[in-house]
Design a protein around this motif. Structure first.
Motif, PDB file in Angstrom:
ATOM      1  N   VAL A  17       9.656   1.760   2.184  1.00  0.00           N
ATOM      2  CA  VAL A  17       9.540   3.101   2.763  1.00  0.00           C
ATOM      3  C   VAL A  17      10.484   4.089   2.090  1.00  0.00           C
ATOM      4  O   VAL A  17      10.099   5.213   1.745  1.00  0.00           O
ATOM      5  CB  VAL A  17       9.812   3.057   4.281  1.00  0.00           C
ATOM      6  CG1 VAL A  17       9.860   4.464   4.865  1.00  0.00           C
ATOM      7  CG2 VAL A  17       8.752   2.217   4.981  1.00  0.00           C
ATOM      8  N   GLN A  18      11.714   3.671   1.856  1.00  0.00           N
ATOM      9  CA  GLN A  18      12.750   4.603   1.416  1.00  0.00           C
ATOM     10  C   GLN A  18      12.802   4.797  -0.100  1.00  0.00           C
ATOM     11  O   GLN A  18      13.213   5.865  -0.571  1.00  0.00           O
ATOM     12  CB  GLN A  18      14.107   4.119   1.912  1.00  0.00           C
ATOM     13  CG  GLN A  18      14.225   4.112   3.422  1.00  0.00           C
ATOM     14  CD  GLN A  18      15.466   3.379   3.914  1.00  0.00           C
ATOM     15  OE1 GLN A  18      16.344   3.007   3.140  1.00  0.00           O
ATOM     16  NE2 GLN A  18      15.533   3.143   5.219  1.00  0.00           N
ATOM     17  N   SER A  19      12.411   3.798  -0.878  1.00  0.00           N
ATOM     18  CA  SER A  19      12.541   3.896  -2.333  1.00  0.00           C
ATOM     19  C   SER A  19      11.214   3.686  -3.055  1.00  0.00           C
ATOM     20  O   SER A  19      10.808   4.520  -3.871  1.00  0.00           O
ATOM     21  CB  SER A  19      13.569   2.876  -2.838  1.00  0.00           C
ATOM     22  OG  SER A  19      14.845   3.136  -2.295  1.00  0.00           O
ATOM     23  N   HIS A  20      10.539   2.587  -2.756  1.00  0.00           N
ATOM     24  CA  HIS A  20       9.265   2.274  -3.409  1.00  0.00           C
ATOM     25  C   HIS A  20       8.293   3.448  -3.305  1.00  0.00           C
ATOM     26  O   HIS A  20       7.734   3.902  -4.314  1.00  0.00           O
ATOM     27  CB  HIS A  20       8.684   1.013  -2.766  1.00  0.00           C
ATOM     28  CG  HIS A  20       7.272   0.708  -3.123  1.00  0.00           C
ATOM     29  ND1 HIS A  20       6.920  -0.014  -4.246  1.00  0.00           N
ATOM     30  CD2 HIS A  20       6.094   1.016  -2.498  1.00  0.00           C
ATOM     31  CE1 HIS A  20       5.611  -0.129  -4.310  1.00  0.00           C
ATOM     32  NE2 HIS A  20       5.084   0.478  -3.254  1.00  0.00           N
ATOM     33  N   ALA A  21       8.104   3.964  -2.118  1.00  0.00           N
ATOM     34  CA  ALA A  21       7.134   5.037  -1.897  1.00  0.00           C
ATOM     35  C   ALA A  21       7.573   6.363  -2.502  1.00  0.00           C
ATOM     36  O   ALA A  21       6.759   7.278  -2.650  1.00  0.00           O
ATOM     37  CB  ALA A  21       6.879   5.208  -0.404  1.00  0.00           C
ATOM     38  N   GLN A  22       8.850   6.476  -2.872  1.00  0.00           N
ATOM     39  CA  GLN A  22       9.380   7.724  -3.417  1.00  0.00           C
ATOM     40  C   GLN A  22       9.418   7.734  -4.945  1.00  0.00           C
ATOM     41  O   GLN A  22       9.885   8.704  -5.543  1.00  0.00           O
ATOM     42  CB  GLN A  22      10.791   7.971  -2.863  1.00  0.00           C
ATOM     43  CG  GLN A  22      10.877   7.952  -1.346  1.00  0.00           C
ATOM     44  CD  GLN A  22       9.858   8.865  -0.689  1.00  0.00           C
ATOM     45  OE1 GLN A  22       9.671  10.002  -1.107  1.00  0.00           O
ATOM     46  NE2 GLN A  22       9.184   8.358   0.343  1.00  0.00           N
TER      47      GLN A  22
END
Length: 235
Positions: A212-217
């Protein structure tokens, strides 16, 4: 940057500031709660798209390439070699030769699909909506059908066994990227087994927050790509 302090990290993963071929490696390290430095290289802006950020360091490697992994004094390149190294280091390659072979088979299948995605995102005609639609209707659909059959007859909790392996992280990362070409996710809705599997991987406690915090960004491709060079938010 990973959850770890860069000054104390023994493992370093070097790659562009995108998902692509390094993301299964990152997922593996987060799953194993391994302290590592996530060295993100930046591609310059167009039209030159300078690689100087990376080129200034490539001489450190016997076979210069991205991604790379440093584990203390050990240095290795090639994404699948890195993934298999970590799989064996952390016992994520299955419990016997049969399972290890299936882990590698799934990783190779997923890698082939990701390579085809690169062609449609970077290659001639990649700016065409028709080219991307054809990829979804043919290449991606064929892969989804095979995976759906595989997971439909799979009797274990994960792709190979009741505990995650590196195959789970490779399959998840690459299918997740490919599905961004299918904006409404109508294709995924046709394959209930794959949909359930992707959801299961995304909810693994050790990687859930990272996704949620890194992969999706992170964008799936570099900025020179005709598609995926910027972060795409799922509907």
């Amino acid at each position: 940057m990973s959850q770890a302090s860069t000054s104390q990290s023994q493992i370093v993963v070097g790659y562009w500031a995108i998902r692509s071929y390094a993301e299964p490696i990152r997922l593996t390290l987060h799953y194993t709660k391994t302290s590592f430095t996530d060295k993100l290289y930046m591609l310059g802006d167009g039209p030159e798209y300078s690689q100087e950020d990376w080129l200034s360091e490539k001489q450190k490697l016997d076979f210069p390439n991205l991604p790379y992994l440093f584990d203390g004094d050990f240095k290795i390149t090639q994404s699948k070699a890195i993934l298999y190294y970590l799989g064996r280091k952390f016992n994520l390659m299955g419990k016997n030769p049969n399972e290890e072979a299936r882990v590698m088979m799934l990783c190779e299948e997923a890698h082939d699909l990701r390579s085809n995605l690169n062609t449609v995102c970077y290659g001639p005609g990649a700016e065409s909506d028709e080219a991307r639609a054809k990829f979804v209707e043919t290449t991606l659909t064929i892969s989804m059908e095979k995976l759906d059959r595989y997971f439909g007859k799979c009797t274990t909790k994960f792709a190979v066994g009741d505990e995650p392996t590196v195959a789970d992280f490779q399959v998840y990362a690459y299918i997740d990227s490919c599905l961004l070409l299918d904006g409404g996710h109508a294709l995924l809705d046709k394959y209930a087994n794959v949909k359930q599997y992707l959801k299961k991987i995304s909810e693994i406690p050790e990687i859930k927050d990272y996704i949620v915090q890194s992969h999706a960004q992170l964008p799936i491709n570099n900025k020179v790509a005709k598609f995926g060079g910027k972060v795409i938010n799922k509907p």
